[in-house]
Design a protein around this motif. Structure first.
Motif, PDB file in Angstrom:
ATOM      1  N   LEU A  27      10.068 -41.757  58.875  1.00 17.05           N
ATOM      2  CA  LEU A  27      10.733 -43.025  58.168  1.00 17.05           C
ATOM      3  C   LEU A  27      11.926 -43.371  58.851  1.00 17.05           C
ATOM      4  O   LEU A  27      12.489 -42.860  59.717  1.00 17.05           O
ATOM      5  N   SER A  28      12.456 -44.483  58.728  1.00 18.85           N
ATOM      6  CA  SER A  28      13.745 -45.189  59.310  1.00 18.85           C
ATOM      7  C   SER A  28      14.785 -44.711  58.481  1.00 18.85           C
ATOM      8  O   SER A  28      14.857 -44.633  57.137  1.00 18.85           O
ATOM      9  N   GLY A  29      15.853 -44.666  59.055  1.00 16.25           N
ATOM     10  CA  GLY A  29      17.165 -44.325  58.404  1.00 16.25           C
ATOM     11  C   GLY A  29      17.755 -45.504  57.702  1.00 16.25           C
ATOM     12  O   GLY A  29      17.739 -46.531  58.006  1.00 16.25           O
ATOM     13  N   GLY A  30      18.380 -45.189  56.665  1.00 17.09           N
ATOM     14  CA  GLY A  30      18.922 -46.248  55.783  1.00 17.09           C
ATOM     15  C   GLY A  30      18.161 -46.953  55.150  1.00 17.09           C
ATOM     16  O   GLY A  30      18.556 -48.348  54.903  1.00 17.09           O
ATOM     17  N   CYS A  31      17.032 -46.541  54.691  1.00 19.05           N
ATOM     18  CA  CYS A  31      16.135 -47.555  54.060  1.00 19.05           C
ATOM     19  C   CYS A  31      15.577 -46.994  52.597  1.00 19.05           C
ATOM     20  O   CYS A  31      16.172 -45.895  52.068  1.00 19.05           O
ATOM     21  N   THR A  32      14.995 -47.776  51.850  1.00 21.25           N
ATOM     22  CA  THR A  32      14.812 -47.542  50.336  1.00 21.25           C
ATOM     23  C   THR A  32      13.155 -47.703  50.413  1.00 21.25           C
ATOM     24  O   THR A  32      12.595 -48.475  51.086  1.00 21.25           O
ATOM     25  N   TYR A  33      12.581 -46.540  49.991  1.00 18.44           N
ATOM     26  CA  TYR A  33      11.146 -46.526  49.907  1.00 18.44           C
ATOM     27  C   TYR A  33      10.727 -46.128  48.284  1.00 18.44           C
ATOM     28  O   TYR A  33      11.576 -45.549  47.513  1.00 18.44           O
TER      29      TYR A  33
END
Length: 341
Positions: free
Chosen positions: A28-34
């Motif tokens: 996953l990418s850092g600092g993101c919302t899922y």
């Protein structure tokens, strides 16, 4: 297990399978919302899977990358506060601030500035900034932090009394004066002494610990004052100026002729009067002979106290110019002392 995700504002999707009631999603990418949803699958018949309905999606977030903040910098400092700034960290919804020494949480901010107040002057403090991302459910994702240590400013130095500075060495023959100053508390890094002419109030010299020799003009009245300074990095922090002190190098001549001592002197422009003293000792025992008006330029001394001047003795004469600064009477730090024999 499948999911639908929104990555930093761009719509994306993917899925994963697991056999346990928990799963770890990687890459996953850092600092993101899922957004994640779950459904059960019956895989007993490999040719014909059966699925339950999807669960309601839940929001999850990943920790921002603290390295994207760059280096923490000291933006401002006072005696009781420190202002820290940093670059925006992509994906951070807020920043938690910790004491770097105790790891105690001391604040939370939404922007990239934090002011730590209530500190002691001239002390070092460690501050740690942790970028976080918070989900709608209150889950806080974080990973690494950045840290800085910096000093508060010292208090400005004390104001010198007139006893804390003055003329350290006086050389009448070369018309040279040297200055010195001592901080009574011992916290100052140095001093400045400014010398002005009393008449016209013109600054003619600035003395420091490394430059303190002043060439004096005869029969000119000077006033001088002092202030201490300390340092904060390359900045100098000055205290308040002291009250003034005064001095003048008088031109006096004379000689002993039999049982008389004849004196003459040049006028000092800021003299209010002149007082003449005589003694048989250089360092003490002076007796006042007379105080003369500011227009006077000479005097013949015939007595030492009640006794006549003895032509076989050596005498010392002191001529003091009583000064004025405006309407104020002031005292000179120097006066003429001569030997008559």
């Amino acid at each position: 297990m499948g999911n639908e995700r929104i990555v930093c504002g761009a719509r994306d999707s993917g899925y994963d399978w697991c056999k346990q009631p928990e799963d770890i999603i990687y890459n996953l990418s850092g600092g993101c919302t899922y957004y994640v949803r779950v459904r059960a699958a019956d895989t007993s018949d490999w040719a014909n899977y059966k699925y339950s309905d999807w669960s309601q999606p839940i929001q999850v977030v990943t920790a921002p990358d603290a390295e994207q903040m760059g280096t923490l910098t000291l933006a401002d400092a006072t005696t009781t506060s420190l202002t820290i700034k940093w670059a925006p960290c992509p994906g951070a919804t807020s920043y938690q601030i910790y004491d770097g020494a105790t790891n105690a949480l001391i604040g939370t901010v939404a922007d990239c500035t934090y002011v730590r107040s209530g500190l002691a002057p001239n002390n070092v403090y460690s501050i740690k900034v942790l970028p976080v991302r918070t989900s709608d459910t209150g889950f806080i994702a974080f990973e690494r932090s950045q840290k800085i240590s910096c000093y508060t400013k010292p208090n400005k130095p004390v104001t010198p009394s007139t006893a804390n500075f003055g003329l350290s060495n006086i050389y009448y023959n070369s018309n040279a004066a040297y200055f010195s100053a001592t901080d009574p508390i011992g916290e100052a890094k140095g001093y400045e002494i400014e010398v002005y002419t009393t008449k016209g109030n013109k600054k003619v010299f600035t003395a420091t610990s490394s430059l303190n020799r002043f060439t004096v003009k005869r029969n000119t009245t000077y006033k001088y004052r002092c202030r201490f300074f300390t340092t904060y990095g390359t900045e100098k922090i000055y205290g308040d100026w002291s009250a003034n002190r005064y001095f003048v190098y008088q031109t006096v001549s004379g000689k002993k002729s039999g049982s008389r001592i004849k004196l003459s002197w040049k006028k000092v422009p800021n003299a209010n009067s002149y007082t003449v003293y005589v003694s048989t000792k250089e360092k003490g025992g002076y007796k006042k002979v007379k105080t003369l008006s500011k227009k006077s330029t000479s005097l013949t001394i015939r007595k030492y106290g009640k006794k006549k001047i003895n032509k076989k003795k050596t005498y010392y004469v002191k001529v003091v110019a009583n000064l004025k600064d405006g309407a104020k009477s002031v005292k000179s730090d120097t006066y003429f002392v001569g030997k008559a024999y």
